[in-house]
Design an enzyme around this catalytic site. Structure first.
Site, PDB file in Angstrom:
ATOM      1  N   CYS A   2      45.389  25.803  24.894  1.00  0.00           N
ATOM      2  CA  CYS A   2      45.584  24.350  24.904  1.00  0.00           C
ATOM      3  C   CYS A   2      45.839  23.838  26.326  1.00  0.00           C
ATOM      4  CB  CYS A   2      46.785  23.973  24.050  1.00  0.00           C
ATOM      5  SG  CYS A   2      46.757  24.678  22.411  1.00  0.00           S
ATOM      6  N   ARG A  27      39.430  25.947  29.302  1.00  0.00           N
ATOM      7  CA  ARG A  27      40.437  26.820  28.693  1.00  0.00           C
ATOM      8  C   ARG A  27      40.148  27.058  27.209  1.00  0.00           C
ATOM      9  NH1 ARG A  27      45.081  27.016  31.883  1.00  0.00           N
ATOM     10  NH2 ARG A  27      46.372  27.408  30.081  1.00  0.00           N
ATOM     11  N   TRP A  75      43.899  24.017  20.748  1.00  0.00           N
ATOM     12  CA  TRP A  75      43.202  25.199  20.212  1.00  0.00           C
ATOM     13  C   TRP A  75      44.007  25.598  18.984  1.00  0.00           C
ATOM     14  CZ3 TRP A  75      43.588  30.731  19.917  1.00  0.00           C
ATOM     15  CH2 TRP A  75      42.370  31.408  19.932  1.00  0.00           C
ATOM     16  N   ASN A  99      52.226  22.916  24.234  1.00  0.00           N
ATOM     17  CA  ASN A  99      51.522  24.210  24.250  1.00  0.00           C
ATOM     18  C   ASN A  99      52.522  25.279  23.852  1.00  0.00           C
ATOM     19  OD1 ASN A  99      49.242  23.007  25.227  1.00  0.00           O
ATOM     20  ND2 ASN A  99      49.372  23.859  27.283  1.00  0.00           N
ATOM     21  N   GLY A 100      52.057  26.315  23.157  1.00  0.00           N
ATOM     22  CA  GLY A 100      52.956  27.399  22.757  1.00  0.00           C
ATOM     23  C   GLY A 100      53.147  27.410  21.255  1.00  0.00           C
ATOM     24  N   GLU A 482      32.936  47.013  29.841  1.00  0.00           N
ATOM     25  CA  GLU A 482      32.947  45.648  30.374  1.00  0.00           C
ATOM     26  C   GLU A 482      31.614  44.943  30.076  1.00  0.00           C
ATOM     27  OE1 GLU A 482      34.793  43.429  31.298  1.00  0.00           O
ATOM     28  OE2 GLU A 482      33.598  42.088  32.525  1.00  0.00           O
ATOM     29  N   LYS A 486      31.192  41.536  27.833  1.00  0.00           N
ATOM     30  CA  LYS A 486      30.561  40.324  28.352  1.00  0.00           C
ATOM     31  C   LYS A 486      29.472  39.855  27.409  1.00  0.00           C
ATOM     32  CE  LYS A 486      32.676  39.410  30.556  1.00  0.00           C
ATOM     33  NZ  LYS A 486      33.918  39.629  31.226  1.00  0.00           N
ATOM     34  N   GLU A 489      30.950  38.413  24.117  1.00  0.00           N
ATOM     35  CA  GLU A 489      31.648  37.138  24.321  1.00  0.00           C
ATOM     36  C   GLU A 489      30.705  35.955  24.389  1.00  0.00           C
ATOM     37  OE1 GLU A 489      35.524  36.977  26.915  1.00  0.00           O
ATOM     38  OE2 GLU A 489      34.000  38.114  27.965  1.00  0.00           O
ATOM     39  N   HIS A 505      29.448  62.283  18.619  1.00  0.00           N
ATOM     40  CA  HIS A 505      30.654  62.360  17.787  1.00  0.00           C
ATOM     41  C   HIS A 505      30.755  61.182  16.821  1.00  0.00           C
ATOM     42  CE1 HIS A 505      32.025  65.777  20.101  1.00  0.00           C
ATOM     43  NE2 HIS A 505      31.669  65.108  21.184  1.00  0.00           N
ATOM     44  N   LYS A 601      40.316  30.556  27.594  1.00  0.00           N
ATOM     45  CA  LYS A 601      40.309  31.171  28.921  1.00  0.00           C
ATOM     46  C   LYS A 601      41.587  31.966  29.164  1.00  0.00           C
ATOM     47  CE  LYS A 601      38.835  32.132  33.047  1.00  0.00           C
ATOM     48  NZ  LYS A 601      37.902  33.269  33.110  1.00  0.00           N
TER      49      LYS A 601
HETATM   50  O1  M6R Z   1      43.831  36.042  32.456  1.00  0.00           O
HETATM   51  P1  M6R Z   1      43.779  37.490  32.119  1.00  0.00           P
HETATM   52  O2  M6R Z   1      43.027  38.301  33.120  1.00  0.00           O
HETATM   53  O3  M6R Z   1      45.144  38.084  31.869  1.00  0.00           O
HETATM   54  O4  M6R Z   1      42.984  37.562  30.774  1.00  0.00           O
HETATM   55  C1  M6R Z   1      42.790  38.763  30.095  1.00  0.00           C
HETATM   56  C2  M6R Z   1      41.704  38.630  29.038  1.00  0.00           C
HETATM   57  O5  M6R Z   1      42.063  37.659  28.107  1.00  0.00           O
HETATM   58  C3  M6R Z   1      40.352  38.244  29.666  1.00  0.00           C
HETATM   59  O6  M6R Z   1      39.953  39.164  30.638  1.00  0.00           O
HETATM   60  C4  M6R Z   1      39.274  38.148  28.574  1.00  0.00           C
HETATM   61  O7  M6R Z   1      39.003  39.408  28.046  1.00  0.00           O
HETATM   62  C5  M6R Z   1      38.035  37.488  29.155  1.00  0.00           C
HETATM   63  N1  M6R Z   1      37.550  36.485  28.266  1.00  0.00           N
HETATM   64  C6  M6R Z   1      36.947  38.461  29.453  1.00  0.00           C
HETATM   65  O8  M6R Z   1      35.768  37.881  29.877  1.00  0.00           O
END
Ligand code: M6R
Length: 606
Positions: A2, A27, A75, A99-100, A482, A486, A489, A505, A601
């Site tokens: 948020c 965000r 959010w 927020n929170g 990674e 990506k 996501e 395995h 984000k």
């Molecule tokens: O802000 P941070 O690096 O602590 O965030 C960690 C993860 O939430 C962040 O890397 C997330 O996996 C991304 N969306 C990856 O692209």
């Protein structure tokens, strides 16, 4: 997650709030709203589901006037995505954005018997609680402080009331808030990017602090309402960094600008001639550095994978150091043991990730040093660590992390080089690393430029597949993890990643012609073994893509060979190809690349 914006000053509040909310769009959110006071101190509330453009449609029918207001992008956590659940919430005279999470909201709600709640949110309960304390003899500041003492959970809040038409009351516990101090105007935001262009002078509110803001500035208190001295700090960053600069998406911009970002990461830290590396701000004495025996690297998502990749280098370069890489959301609840001479590296782009922050606090409580590898300047993690360093990747707007990953790994490689030197590691390897790091920005730029078209073509060919398997060995294993993250996501393709040696395995059972496999093949001692896995996949009808630095023959469907002399930093070069691939698959599938569904984000709640 948020976003919050607040304004009191001389400009039309609606314009400032909407432009601030737009800056926070990255965000992630699913509804938005603003509340303002007009010149006759009459409140107005507008909320809508969906993007800010929807809120603007509502406001176009009945624009808000006035120079004080609050805004929010929500959010959904408590309650679905509906107009009633969107912020700001209003109970009695209290208007509130939050927020929170208020953990004890159910109990508080049950006690507030006379209130007719209109939403399912914890925030409306908090607004009602503040309102219940806000009698004629009480100021909004006092009512907020009293209410917050009954609350369990996390919050960053901004409240106003028509009874005190020049005041915003702000408070924070576990959710960031920054107060921008302008000329005859004060802005509040959950993220400094909303303040750029208005002021560079800001108070970063700490946990447990409350502030009363008007257009002349802000006074900060603790929850017992004892005044606290606060020193304004300078907000870093430029407006251009949070604009697309001619690219279609922030994601592509952030991938393509990695060379420039890395120049900042490396600036003044690596001397290739002498093979020396330095990181300021770690607050470790040479003795502490030398005595370090156990390094635990903590992160979530991409930050975790950055740590995993870096751990291979710590092991290669630093004799007598054990490295452990942990997922923050797991580690915080484990009965972990930290041997003597342990330190933790806390990896976070945003510096606000709730699980990572919780680990930091727990490790600190147990007496080990915590060092931050953080991108966002002034963020909570950066402020709470014993020492640490910024990665200087610049603002990362797209939800999928790209340049921050590269900068995080690079910063950890510098740390590995420093440790190698003080632990008697092989200095030839350290010197090689130093010279590769200095060349890395240019190598990344060259790689991106040379292979962008190839990756686009490949992405368009494979965009129709709904399943992918990423494979790699050694440093190419975290790379595979990674790459798969990506892809899933931004493209919503089901992508799994395995160490190539794990194929037999279990995962090989998945392989058929509905899958494609992306294999990162490093030209090194495990080259042949990686190819073995590749052939097993091909034999079962899988479609194979290889990304490699090797010049040797490889039997596969598609291959991109990068032309480089680098050895140690090849994974970072191959990773940029994976990033481009994920980006172009997402574009080909018509997705919202910068704000993928269901993602935020920075994950500031558990
Ligand atoms: O802000 P941070 O690096 O602590 O965030 C960690 C993860 O939430 C962040 O890397 C997330 O996996 C991304 N969306 C990856 O692209």
């Amino acid at each position: 997650m948020c976003g919050i914006v607040g304004y009191v000053g001389k400009r039309p509040a609606q314009d400032v709030l909407i432009s601030g909310l737009r800056r926070l769009e990255y965000r992630g959110y699913d509804s938005a709203g603003i509340a303002t006071l007009d010149s006759e101190d009459k409140p107005h509330l507008a909320r809508s589901v969906g993007k800010i453009a929807e809120l603007e449609k509502v406001l176009a029918l009945k624009p808000h006037t006035g120079t004080l207001g609050i805004g929010h992008t929500r959010w959904a956590t408590h309650g679905g995505v509906t107009v009633n659940n969107a912020h700001p919430h209003n109970v009695g005279d209290v208007f509130l954005v939050h927020n929170g999470i208020i953990e004890n909201f159910r109990g508080l709600k049950a006690a507030l018997k006379d209130v007719e709640f209109k939403s399912d949110t914890d925030t409306e309960v908090l607004a009602a609680l503040i309102n219940s304390k806000y009698d004629e003899k009480t100021s909004l500041k006092d009512a907020v402080a009293k209410a917050l003492k009954e609350v369990r959970g996390t919050y960053g809040i901004v409240a106003f009331s028509p009874r005190e038409p020049e005041t915003l009351v702000v408070a924070r516990l576990g959710s960031p808030l920054i107060i921008g101090l302008g000329e005859d105007e004060t802005l509040i935001a959950s993220d400094a990017s909303a303040l750029l262009g208005y002021t560079r002078n800001a108070i970063y509110l700490n946990d447990g602090e409350l502030a009363v803001c008007n257009k002349e500035g802000a006074k900060v208190y603790n929850l017992d309402l004892k005044p606290i001295a606060s020193t304004p700090e300078e907000i870093q960053g430029e407006l251009e960094q949070i604009q697309k600069g001619g690219y279609d998406h922030f994601l592509l911009k952030e991938i393509m600008e990695q060379g420039t970002a890395l120049k900042n990461t490396l600036s003044g830290r690596v001397d290739a001639k002498n093979g020396t590396m330095r990181l300021g701000g770690l607050n470790l004495t040479p003795k502490e550095l030398k005595n370090l025996r156990h390094l635990v690297i903590v992160g979530c998502g991409t930050a975790y994978y950055a740590g995993l990749l870096a751990s291979y280098y710590f092991e290669k370069l630093v004799p007598d150091l054990t490295t452990e890489v942990v997922i923050a959301s797991e580690y915080r609840y484990r009965s972990f043991h930290l041997p003597e001479n342990s330190a933790a590296l806390i990896i976070s782009q945003s510096g606000e990730t709730a699980d990572t922050l919780a680990c930091l606090r727990e490790i600190k409580r147990r007496g080990a040093k915590v060092l931050g590898i953080v991108n966002v300047i002034g963020s909570t993690i950066a402020r709470e660590v014993d020492g640490g360093t910024y990665v200087y990747a610049g603002p990362e707007i797209s939800v999928a992390s790209t340049k921050a990953f590269t900068a995080q790994v690079t910063t950890m490689l510098i740390f590995a080089g420093m440790l190698a030197e003080s632990h008697g590691g092989n200095m030839d390897t350290v010197r090689q690393l130093a010279s590769e790091l200095v060349a890395l920005p240019e190598n990344i730029e060259k790689t991106l430029k040379a292979y962008e078209k190839d990756m686009k073509k490949l992405a368009e060919k494979y965009a129709k597949y709904d399943n992918a398997l990423y494979l790699g060995r050694d440093t190419a294993y975290p790379l595979a993890l990674e790459g798969a993250l990506k892809l899933k996501e931004v493209s919503y393709v089901h992508a799994e990643a395995y160490a190539a040696g794990e194929l037999k395995h279990g995962p090989i059972a998945l392989v058929d012609d509905r899958f494609f496999e992306l294999v990162d093949v490093l030209d090194g001692p495990l080259f042949e073994k990686t190819l073995g896995g590749l052939q097993e996949v091909r034999a079962r009808g899988g479609h194979t893509i290889v990304l490699t630095d090797s010049k040797k023959d490889i039997d596969c469907d598609d291959i991109v060979r990068i032309d480089t002399d680098a050895k140690l930093t090849v994974p970072l070069l191959l990773n940029t190809l994976q990033q481009l691939f994920a980006y172009y698959v997402a574009v080909a599938r018509g997705n919202d690349v910068d704000q993928p569904r269901n993602l935020a984000k920075s994950v500031t709640v558990e």
